[in-house]
Write an enzyme that holds these catalytic residues in place. Structure first.
Site, short mmCIF file in Angstrom:
data_model
loop_
_atom_site.label_atom_id
_atom_site.label_comp_id
_atom_site.label_asym_id
_atom_site.label_seq_id
_atom_site.Cartn_x
_atom_site.Cartn_y
_atom_site.Cartn_z
N ASP A 16 0.76 -1.28 0.10
CA ASP A 16 0.04 -0.07 -0.24
C ASP A 16 0.83 1.28 0.04
O ASP A 16 1.66 1.57 0.93
CB ASP A 16 -0.80 -0.14 1.31
CG ASP A 16 -1.55 0.97 1.33
OD1 ASP A 16 -1.77 2.13 0.58
OD2 ASP A 16 -2.69 0.93 2.38
N ILE A 17 0.62 1.78 -1.19
CA ILE A 17 1.69 3.18 -1.46
C ILE A 17 1.47 4.38 -0.24
O ILE A 17 2.35 5.00 0.00
CB ILE A 17 1.35 3.71 -2.64
CG1 ILE A 17 2.51 4.68 -3.03
CG2 ILE A 17 0.01 4.66 -2.76
CD1 ILE A 17 2.78 5.04 -4.37
N ASP A 40 -6.21 6.37 -5.92
CA ASP A 40 -6.52 7.79 -5.21
C ASP A 40 -7.43 7.77 -4.17
O ASP A 40 -7.21 8.56 -3.21
CB ASP A 40 -7.41 8.10 -6.53
CG ASP A 40 -7.87 9.82 -6.73
OD1 ASP A 40 -7.00 10.38 -5.82
OD2 ASP A 40 -8.30 9.95 -7.40
#
Ligand code: AR6
Length: 174
Positions: A16-17, A40
């Protein structure tokens, strides 16, 4: 800097960025900059509502361009919002637009003094850009400016996507 040293500044990982402790994370946004699904949605959720409040003042972002906001509740100091192209078969300027999204994001990061940056696989989810050519554009764009960063990270969301980046890096770095 030679190609080998530039390549040594690239990394690939899966996860997970929004959790990454980097100076900047890049968001695969849409033209409104007001949030959406995919990465996003994850970034807006993790950064908190202040991000949407600020995004409303930005007036959107054309495809291929980039805008910067603080990271708010993310560990990252900055979020660089860029808009990749929707894939329409590849004849509508998609490769050039994707390249511009990467280059403009990297330039904005340099303007902010960013040394470590993480990219998701822009346009390859909802927007349908084929993964291998997209990864090639990502890695080529990163190599152009790698000397000016400490680390450029490609944060994929599946091990299969991670393998695509590893393959492309091997192709472009050996
Ligand atoms: N961390 C890292 N990568 C992620 C994460 C995450 N938390 N979540 C998804 N991905 P997409 P696009 C990966 O669809 O194709 C939005 O609605 C995902 O697996 O997020 O550029 C925007 O508002 C895929 O590999 O972005 C736009 O309307 C990659 O991120 C539209 O989607 C990109 O998938 C943009 O579409």
């Amino acid at each position: 800097m030679n190609r080998k040293d530039a390549c040594s500044r690239l990394s690939v990982c899966t996860g997970d960025i929004t959790r990454l402790e980097v100076d900047a994370v890049v968001n695969a946004a849409n033209n409104s900059l007001l949030g959406g699904g995919g990465v996003d949605g994850a970034i807006h959720k993790a950064a908190g509502p202040e991000l949407l409040d600020l995004a409303r003042t930005l007036g959107g972002c054309p495809t291929g361009e980039a805008r910067v906001t603080p990271g708010f509740r993310l560990p990252a100091r900055w979020i660089i919002h860029t808009v990749g192209p929707v894939w329409r078969g590849g004849t509508q300027g998609e490769p050039e637009l994707l390249r511009r999204a990467y280059r403009n994001s990297l330039q904005l990061a340099l303007d902010k003094g960013v040394r470590t940056i993480a990219f998701p696989a822009i346009s390859t989810g909802v927007y349908g850009y084929p993964k291998v050519p997209a990864a090639r554009i990502a890695v080529e764009s990163a190599l152009e400016v790698a000397a000016q960063f400490e680390r450029i990270l490609f944060c994929t969301y599946s091990e299969r996507d991670e393998a695509v980046y590893r393959q492309v890096i091997e192709e472009l770095c050996t």
